[in-house]
Design an enzyme around this catalytic site. Structure first.
Site, PDB file in Angstrom:
ATOM      1  N   GLU A 293      -0.701   3.165  -1.268  1.00 47.17           N
ATOM      2  CA  GLU A 293      -0.289   3.145  -2.599  1.00 47.17           C
ATOM      3  C   GLU A 293       0.449   1.927  -2.777  1.00 47.17           C
ATOM      4  OE1 GLU A 293       1.311   2.734  -6.177  1.00 47.17           O
ATOM      5  OE2 GLU A 293       2.286   4.332  -5.625  1.00 47.17           O
ATOM      6  N   CYS A 327       5.539   2.133 -10.260  1.00 47.07           N
ATOM      7  CA  CYS A 327       4.262   1.419  -9.892  1.00 47.07           C
ATOM      8  C   CYS A 327       3.408   1.616 -11.080  1.00 47.07           C
ATOM      9  CB  CYS A 327       3.524   1.872  -8.490  1.00 47.07           C
ATOM     10  SG  CYS A 327       4.518   2.042  -7.005  1.00 47.07           S
TER      11      CYS A 327
END
Length: 545
Positions: A293, A327
């Protein structure tokens, strides 16, 4: 021998404490903050359960109080990495053959310890080491990590129960084996919960792990290791090796026993590691699993039918909680012209109420960004916006690194939807707004979809249901986590499995069954109870004469 089939405790989300003035949890956390600040730690590597002091020391200071030293950490190199690999491989057989119930019990115990006596420790260390306010630490270092432990155990048990159909006289079974080798977990600074989940999820499935925490979160990572140690994790199952990316990553990826990468971090680093793995592919004992990720350039899109106050609040929380260092943080916003004045007034009004400073003062909503490199990068975007003819800074824009790495929540208004702060990941408290004409909503949808290479999170605000359906369909691939009338942050384990595709990662959904499946290699077993004793079938017998 364990020949029972115990019922796995049903996973529930850990309740979030609010740390209101006068509450017992507030007083307890404040006391732990004082206690940790009074004690300077020396953080070693942990290999096969042993503390290893390399002598190559690096200082750790709170990003919001650079004059204070929290700890010194012993950095590792190739020698320690090879030792850790040896330890992981030696521990692998006993750990992989341990009954799942016994592995699960360790992580369920870790969850209970974290919910109880270790809660203040993990929260306070996250606040000090990573400059998170009390609430952001609570939902991360306590609640989300507890949820990872609990839900991973429940999901793993269901995976093991998934078995094939057996025809008469045959018993078909699936064996969910751990990977053949070791897993490399590379963890980020911004979420203590991810720091804890990346090494433990593969370990739960029977793998042994080499764990490289981010240098900027090693303070809380140390306490995660000690928590797992108290929960009963055997030596060598997870080996913590602090150090620089190349010093740790190069010897790990060169090992023939490398079998998996569990990564959260920058897109550039992930792509570099993937290329390295590809170049080494013929040298590995098995094809490695790659789970990552990476980044995001996450959007908020509002329609003319949206609630202006809800949109403004989503921008403030989505863009500026934890200084935009998520994020999933909102960093590009598309607003209709008819709503712009109302949203702007509400947005600026809320920003006027925000305080910035140290984490010890609970009234501060904003704290410091993580380090000098990040500070300089964010400042360069702000200064660029000040000079551009296409942009106007309508809030914030000030910063100082005199005492800590402080940057005001900054709102940029642009006339160019392709301006760099609308396209590039900044990872800081900066959000850029583009105002479009109401009748251009349909044209805005492909713009939102195509502006960024990332596809992590995004949010659409509208009260018109047809518009919601239209946006959801048009932006189907623009975000792995898609929010309707809510900010694009705050995914909860067990409720919104998290991950994105495109340049945002492999979308294996941390804290969900798809992620755990990546850490097993399935063996199919067919057992026949009454096997044939001759090759012949009915079809190849001669016709009756």
């Amino acid at each position: 021998m364990n020949n029972s089939k115990p019922v796995i405790p049903t996973a529930i989300n850990e309740p979030v404490l609010d740390y209101a003035p006068g509450s017992s949890e507030r007083a307890s956390l404040q006391e732990k903050l004082r206690e940790l600040k009074q004690t300077e730690l020396e953080i070693p590597a942990f290999i096969h359960g042993d503390a290893l002091h390399t002598g190559d020391l690096e200082e750790i200071s709170p990003p919001h109080e650079l004059s204070h030293r929290l700890a010194q950490v012993h950095k590792c190199g190739a020698k320690e990495v090879h030792h850790a690999i040896k330890s992981a491989l030696e521990a692998r057989r006993a750990w992989s053959e341990l009954d799942f119930i016994d592995r699960a019990a360790i992580f369920l115990k870790a969850a209970e310890l974290l919910a109880g006596p270790w809660r203040d420790v993990l929260n306070a260390s996250t606040m000090l080491g990573q400059s998170k306010n009390a609430y952001q630490a609570e939902i991360d270092a306590a609640c989300e990590l507890i949820d990872f432990f609990r839900f991973n155990v429940e999901y793993a048990s269901k995976i093991y129960e998934e078995q094939p159909y057996s025809s008469q006289g045959v018993w078909n079974r699936l064996e969910y084996r751990p990977l053949e080798g070791f897993v490399f977990a590379v963890t980020p600074f911004n979420f203590t919960s991810i720091t804890g989940n990346l090494p433990t999820a593969p370990a739960l499935m029977g793998n042994t792990v080499i764990w490289k925490p981010a240098s900027t979160s090693i303070y809380s990572a140390y306490f995660i290791y000690k928590l797992l140690e108290e929960a009963g994790l055997p030596p060598g199952v997870i080996n913590m090796v602090p150090g620089s990316g190349a010093a740790i990553g190069d010897p790990v990826l060169a090992s023939s026993s490398f079998s998996g990468l569990h990564f959260t971090g920058s897109t550039e680093t992930f792509q570099h590691m993937w290329r390295t793995i590809g170049a080494n592919i013929a040298n590995y004992d098995t094809y490695p699993r790659i789970v990552g990720e990476t980044g995001g350039k996450d959007f908020i899109l509002a329609h003319a039918s949206a609630d202006p106050d809800a949109v403004a609040t989503a921008i403030v929380r989505g863009a500026f909680e934890y200084q935009g260092q998520k994020c999933s943080a909102a960093s590009r916003v598309y607003l209709p012209e008819s709503q712009w004045r109302m949203i702007k007034d509400a947005l600026l009004g809320q920003l006027d109420e925000i305080k910035m400073g140290t984490v010890e003062d609970f009234s501060n909503f904003i704290n410091a960004v993580i380090d000098h490199k990040s500070y300089q990068n964010i400042v360069s975007y702000i200064e660029g916006a000040k000079q551009s003819v296409d942009t106007e800074i309508i809030a914030g824009g000030h910063y100082s690194s005199e005492e800590g790495y402080f940057i005001e929540p900054t709102v940029i208004l642009t006339s160019d939807p392709q301006y760099r702060t609308m396209c590039e990941e900044i990872f800081g408290p900066v959000v850029t707004i583009f105002v479009y004409k109401d009748e251009q909503f349909k044209d805005i949808l492909p713009l939102v979809d195509q502006t960024s290479p990332y596809a992590l999170t995004g949010a659409v605000f509208a009260r018109d249901r047809q518009v919601i359906v239209q946006a959801s369909n048009a932006l189907r691939n623009a975000a792995g986590n898609f929010y309707i009338n809510d900010k694009p942050t705050g995914a909860v384990v067990g409720q919104q499995p998290f991950g994105g595709a495109r340049a945002s990662g492999t979308n294996d959904k941390a804290g969900a069954p798809p992620n755990l499946m990546r850490w097993v290699s399935v063996r199919t077993i067919k057992e026949t109870f009454n096997p044939p004793t001759h090759f012949g079938y009915s079809f190849n017998q001669p016709d009756n004469q």
